[in-house]
Design a protein around this motif. Structure first.
Motif, mmCIF file in Angstrom:
data_model
loop_
_atom_site.group_PDB
_atom_site.id
_atom_site.type_symbol
_atom_site.label_atom_id
_atom_site.label_comp_id
_atom_site.label_asym_id
_atom_site.label_seq_id
_atom_site.Cartn_x
_atom_site.Cartn_y
_atom_site.Cartn_z
ATOM 1 N N PHE A 1 0.830 -1.211 0.000
ATOM 2 C CA PHE A 1 0.000 0.000 0.000
ATOM 3 C C PHE A 1 0.864 1.260 0.000
ATOM 4 N N TYR A 2 2.132 1.127 0.414
ATOM 5 C CA TYR A 2 2.933 2.317 0.672
ATOM 6 C C TYR A 2 4.065 2.572 -0.326
ATOM 7 N N SER A 3 4.341 1.619 -1.197
ATOM 8 C CA SER A 3 5.445 1.815 -2.154
ATOM 9 C C SER A 3 5.004 2.587 -3.397
ATOM 10 N N ASP A 4 3.708 2.510 -3.722
ATOM 11 C CA ASP A 4 3.208 3.188 -4.923
ATOM 12 C C ASP A 4 2.156 4.224 -4.503
ATOM 13 N N PRO A 5 2.328 5.503 -4.875
ATOM 14 C CA PRO A 5 1.385 6.558 -4.453
ATOM 15 C C PRO A 5 -0.083 6.254 -4.791
ATOM 16 N N LYS A 6 -0.315 5.539 -5.906
ATOM 17 C CA LYS A 6 -1.708 5.291 -6.309
ATOM 18 C C LYS A 6 -2.413 4.288 -5.378
#
Length: 476
Positions: free
Chosen positions: A291-296
């Motif tokens: 959930f936290y590695s990709d802004p989307k």
């Protein structure tokens, strides 16, 4: 031998009060000379015809606006003329205690007045006086019906003095609002005044704004508006983002997570928080690596936590009711439905998904303010209520509003009994039932207030079981 320290301190307190007089009584005594001065002008005001009163009010208006006189200078004559206007138009003459209430309100304080002592009539005194400044007076009530009723009821008094009075109502268009805000005195609800302020801040031209000055507000049921609902945010929303699929997926994920194992519920804060194992499970179910590695993907935890709140904190027929394809919020303070209102930040959509209703697109917050912050913008505010002394410290600390208890016109014969505290719901409900049965036997009507639909229905079942006819009024 046991000593009753409570009784001892009460006796001591009463003894000291007898010797020195309470602070409230001392403040009231300071107002006596002014009340006598107003009473001394009653004969003068009675001798004037309508045209003379209008001319005198106009003269005071010019003096105040030119800076040749203050509102305090005008107070004795304006109060005397307002009293005569009420006598002639409504056949209601302000009692001396109502004059005291009017002085207290004009001085930017809270008047605690017992129910039935005529707060609606009292408001005409400071409203008429402060209207002389030409900067507007708002009389704030808790619902549209009261705003229109009080305006229509008291309008003859204001009009007799040559003042104009309006009332803001929910369905009004901007042009109508301009007209009513242009009056010397404007009645309306805290919601309408607050939302008009937000809309004004979104206008591009000053001439399109309806609230020109936040000058003076007289707030009815002031404890409800400035304490109970003080931090209720008023929100104007704008362009939507379509994320309805995410709400549905978040709902499916929330149903499979376990409390304590995957998330924690914080009832006091009305919040739900995912813990590490819950995050890992949710990532797998959502089909994303992190959930936290990709802004989307960073809004996933928020959507899932909202879904958890919807399932574990927000209960059907308590915080909301379902009407067709609509989730209607129930006001936690009044138990009334609030059609058209929606929870913000995706919570409403989470509740819609929980109830199997297609989530409506989330709106972006364009403008927001709380009642507390809105009313602190006014140059002067004052308030009326039947119960203010219990919150006196809070009024003083947050709003710098002293509270003064106004004595009743005649000795009070109603018995205000002490509260009874019960350790559990079962004992409490049985005591309520026992009391109602006894009152019913005496053929005395009973009104029971509850804090939720669920509780009102529980009591209804108990009354039905005991053969007591009754009506239920709740949001359903």
């Amino acid at each position: 031998m046991a000593i009753d320290f409570g009784a001892l301190s009460t006796k001591l307190g009463k003894g000291l009060q007898t010797v020195f007089g309470s602070a409230n009584e001392r403040e009231l005594k300071k107002l006596n000379p002014l009340v006598k001065k107003i009473n001394g002008l009653e004969e003068w005001a009675n001798a004037m015809d309508h045209a003379s009163i209008v001319a005198k009010v106009s003269e005071w208006r010019d003096k105040v606006r030119d800076g040749r006189a203050t509102l305090d200078d005008a107070l004795p004559e304006m109060f005397a003329m307002t009293r005569v206007a009420a006598s002639r138009t409504l056949e209601m003459r302000h009692y001396d205690v109502q004059l005291v209430g009017g002085i207290v309100l004009h001085r930017g304080m809270i008047a605690e007045m017992v129910t039935g002592e005529g707060k609606t009539l009292v408001a005409t005194l400071p409203a008429s006086l402060n209207a002389l400044s030409g900067e507007g007076v708002y009389v704030v009530t808790v619902n549209d019906y009261l705003a229109q009723r009080d305006r229509d009821w008291m309008a003859p008094v204001y009009e007799y003095l040559g003042l104009t009075v309006g009332a803001i109502q929910s369905p009004m268009r901007p042009q109508e609002r301009h007209l009513h805000y242009g009056c010397d005195i404007t009645y309306g609800t805290n919601n309408e005044f607050g939302f008009d302020y937000l809309r004004d801040n979104m206008k591009h031209r000053a001439e399109d704004q309806v609230q020109k000055n936040l000058n003076y507000a007289i707030i009815d049921e002031v404890d409800s508006i400035l304490v109970d609902e003080a931090r209720t945010p008023l929100i104007i929303s704008g362009e939507p983002d379509d994320e309805s699929d995410k709400y549905l997926m978040a709902d499916r994920i929330a149903r499979q997570l376990k409390e304590e194992e995957d998330f924690e519920i914080k009832l006091k804060e009305k919040n739900a928080v995912l813990i590490e194992s819950g995050v890992e499970k949710a990532e797998k179910m959502a089909g994303v690596d992190s959930f936290y590695s990709d802004p989307k993907n960073m809004d996933w935890p928020h959507h899932i936590e909202n879904a958890l709140r919807a399932h574990h904190i927000y209960n059907r027929d308590k915080e909301y009711v379902v009407e067709g394809e609509e989730i209607v919020i129930v006001d936690e303070f009044t138990g009334r439905k609030m059609p058209g209102r929606r929870w913000s930040d995706g919570l409403h959509q989470a509740v819609e998904a929980k109830e199997g209703i297609k989530p409506r697109q989330e709106l972006l917050t364009l403008a927001t303010i709380t009642f507390q912050n809105y009313f602190r913008l006014f140059k002067k505010i004052s308030g009326m209520t039947g119960t203010a002394m219990t919150e006196a410290a809070e009024f003083e600390k947050i709003y710098h509003l002293p509270v003064l208890a106004i004595p009743t016109n005649k000795p009070l014969i109603r018995a205000d009994l002490d509260d009874k505290i019960y350790l559990g719901d079962k004992d409490k409900y049985e005591a309520i039932l026992e009391d109602v049965v006894e009152m019913h036997r005496q053929m005395r009507p009973v009104l029971i207030g509850t804090t939720s639909i669920e509780k009102s229905e529980r009591l209804s079942k108990m009354l039905t079981k005991n053969g007591i006819e009754h009506e239920v009024m709740n949001a359903k």
